[in-house]
Each structure stands twice: as C-alpha cells, then as structure tokens.
Motif scaffolding. Sequence first.
Motif, PDB file in Angstrom:
ATOM      1  N   SER A   1       0.832  -1.216   0.000  1.00  0.00           N
ATOM      2  CA  SER A   1       0.000   0.000   0.000  1.00  0.00           C
ATOM      3  C   SER A   1       0.864   1.264   0.000  1.00  0.00           C
ATOM      4  CB  SER A   1      -0.917   0.028   1.227  1.00  0.00           C
ATOM      5  OG  SER A   1      -1.829  -1.039   1.168  1.00  0.00           O
TER       6      SER A   1
ATOM      7  N   HIS B   1      -8.950  -1.990  -2.280  1.00  0.00           N
ATOM      8  CA  HIS B   1      -8.060  -1.082  -1.526  1.00  0.00           C
ATOM      9  C   HIS B   1      -6.896  -0.630  -2.409  1.00  0.00           C
ATOM     10  CE1 HIS B   1      -5.827   0.638   1.764  1.00  0.00           C
ATOM     11  NE2 HIS B   1      -4.798  -0.142   1.479  1.00  0.00           N
TER      12      HIS B   1
ATOM     13  N   GLY C   1      -5.836  -2.223   4.372  1.00  0.00           N
ATOM     14  CA  GLY C   1      -6.048  -0.850   4.833  1.00  0.00           C
ATOM     15  C   GLY C   1      -6.029  -0.688   6.327  1.00  0.00           C
TER      16      GLY C   1
ATOM     17  N   SER D   1      -8.076  -7.778  -1.341  1.00  0.00           N
ATOM     18  CA  SER D   1      -7.517  -6.430  -1.177  1.00  0.00           C
ATOM     19  C   SER D   1      -7.524  -5.613  -2.468  1.00  0.00           C
ATOM     20  CB  SER D   1      -6.095  -6.516  -0.622  1.00  0.00           C
ATOM     21  OG  SER D   1      -5.261  -7.223  -1.489  1.00  0.00           O
TER      22      SER D   1
END
Length: 342
Positions: A168, A192, A333, A189
Amino acid sequence: MNHVTCYLNEVGGRRAIRVDGFGVVPAAPVSAQARRGARRAVVRVTHASVGATDVAAIRGDYLLQPFPRLTPGYDLVGVVEHLPAGAPSHLSVGQRVAAVLPRMGAHATRVALAPSLLVPVPDGLASAVAATVPLDGVTARLALDALPLDARRGGSVLVQGAGGAVGSWAVQLAGADGREVYGTASLRSRRHAEGLGATVLDYDDPHWVEHLRDLTGGGVAGAVDQTGGRGVRDAVARRGRLVRIAFGGAPGHQRRATATGVVTTLARRYADPRELVCSVPLLVATRRAVYRRALADLLDAVAAGDLIAPLPSLHPVESYREAVADAASAAAGTKTVLELED
Ligand SMILES: NC(=O)c1ccc[n+]([C@@H]2O[C@H](COP(=O)([O-])OP(=O)(O)OC[C@H]3O[C@@H](n4cnc5c(N)ncnc54)[C@H](OP(=O)(O)O)[C@@H]3O)[C@@H](O)[C@H]2O)c1
C-alpha cells in the motif's frame, strides 16, 4: 552497571514480550533486561506495529531470528526518556520519536537503542498512526529507490501484494513519484489497492503476467516483489529491474524459501544484475542517514495528508495473543498496533 541499566532500574525497569518457544504466542509482557551500552538512548515505547514479519518470527519462520527467546517488533513510536552524552542536538528528553530497529525487540515498554535510529514525529501526527509507518513505509521507499532511473521517474512499476502493508505504501509512493503503477492482489484487497491508484491484476489468474506484458507493451520497468516467484521476472521488461523484499513460502517453509531465494538472487546477479534483494534491517544497520531521511519524509507526508496511512487496529500489549491473531488476518487498509504503558 552501565548508564542505561542504572537508568532503567531507577525508572522501574522494563517489560517485554518474550517468545520462549517457537509457535507459542506470549499472553503478555514479562520483566526483562535492557540491551547494554552507555551510548544508548532510552525510549518509553507507547506504540509498536505488529506485522507479517512478527507473525513469521513467532512461528520460527523468519530467517533473521533463527532462535527463540526473542522479542518481536521492528519498529516503534515513543517518548525519549534518556539520551547519552553526545547525542544529536535535534533530540531532547520528552520528545516523541519513531524508529526502525536493525534487529527485533520493539515489543517492549522501554527500548535502549542508538540515538542515530531516532526520527522526530511531527506535531499533529497521532502516535498510533505514526506507528503504522516506519518498517512498512521505509521498506516501500527503499525498494522503489533501488529501481533504475526510468522506473523511478515516470516509468511503470509493478507492486506485488499491492493491497498489503508494504504494498500500500509502495503503490502510493510510486504514484507520487510520477510512475505508472500496476499491482497484484486477490479479491480480498483489490479494491483497496485500486483506491490507492494501482491498476490491479489478480495474482490467482494464471495469465496475469501475459496481461501485464500486453498492458505495458512488453513488461514494466521495475517491480517490487514479496513472493519470490520466478514468473515475476517475465513481468519485467528486458532492461528493467526486480527488487525482492521477501520470498514467499507457505507457513512453516518461509525461512527456507528466504534462504534459497537470497542465495539464488545473489548468484543470479553475477550473470544478470537486474535482480536484487532489499533488506531494511540491513539497510538500517549500514545506511543510517538514508534510513532516517526516508522515515522523516514519510512521517512528514502522512502528517501533511499527502500519503494515506492504514487505519491502526489498536490492542493493549497485555492482549498480545489477540494482537498477533489480528495481525495474521488484518484486513486491507488496517495495521495492527500495540499500545504500551508502564
Ligand atoms: N525486506 C524487508 O526489509 C521487509 C520489510 C517488511 C516486510 N517484509 C516482508 O514482506 C512481506 C510482505 O509484508 P507485508 O507486511 O506487506 O504483508 P501483508 O500485509 O500480509 O501483505 C501481503 C500481501 O501479499 C499478497 N499476496 C499473497 N499471496 C500472493 C501472491 N501469490 N502473489 C502476489 N501477492 C500475494 C496479499 O494479497 P491479498 O491480501 O490480496 O491476498 C497481501 O496483500 C512479508 O514477507 C514480510 O516479512 C520485508
């Protein structure tokens, strides 16, 4: 007794999580000795992240922690309680600081460490949020910085596990550097990673590498990989570069996968210098100023709202088992963060 041990005795010592046997998650911290050294600072830890590396280390599955009786945790946020003579003048007692450690040990109420590891936390940035940054953010930053110039300035980048903790940060940093960002993720995911700006491919699709080569006209200029897979080499263009931050492996086999992966990568570099390994503990130990700059910039960017930190999932250190279970199944997240008190 040296200064640090004296100091810790005066303030009531320290408690630390101690893994006595691999596979047994400690319930709570116990009284513990400090690492010795008159040149060390002492930080009262208020927050420390729990992540994939800690989960692997507790299981006995992390190459850099081959023996039990370990205290997990590579990063922390806390308050400076003691500075040795000659510490840098920008540090002061009472200041909030963050750090990545060159060796695990952050899951403790107090940590004695070199002052050169400490980076001030900007005012206005909550400590729980700051604690999500150090290890994961610095890993993403230093891995991306190892990519060739055309991948760093405007070239395309692949981030494996784009919705994960390191991924991320890597997606956001690569985007901020002006790169075209591709990522792999599962359904878990995907959304995200897309929200952070990546074009996402499903790593469960056996043809994802071909799709990526089609999308990029022959492969990306650089890739950050944590799977150790061979297939990812085909996702990188002929003159591109591949940075490995981990080597995958099923639970119970990760230590072996890492050892094999590191040796293979290092051996391949003689014939093909496009592939390299990025180990943040090693870089923190050997390139202190580079690490500090990276962490300071990340904390500033989060404080300014230029980077989005994960949502801290807070657990008191007295509920350590729950924290580790949370980290092992963390939703995209979010990041597990321990809260520590005297
Ligand atoms: N080199 C270093 O200094 C350093 C520093 C920090 C961490 N690490 C290592 O880096 C790895 C990742 O850490 P993390 O904290 O980011 O873990 P994480 O938050 O658990 O994320 C792992 C990610 O991997 C993805 N994934 C799982 N199987 C995959 C596959 N076959 N192909 C592509 N992606 C896959 C997952 O995607 P889904 O959620 O979609 O399934 C998830 O997003 C760990 O092994 C950790 O120990 C290395």
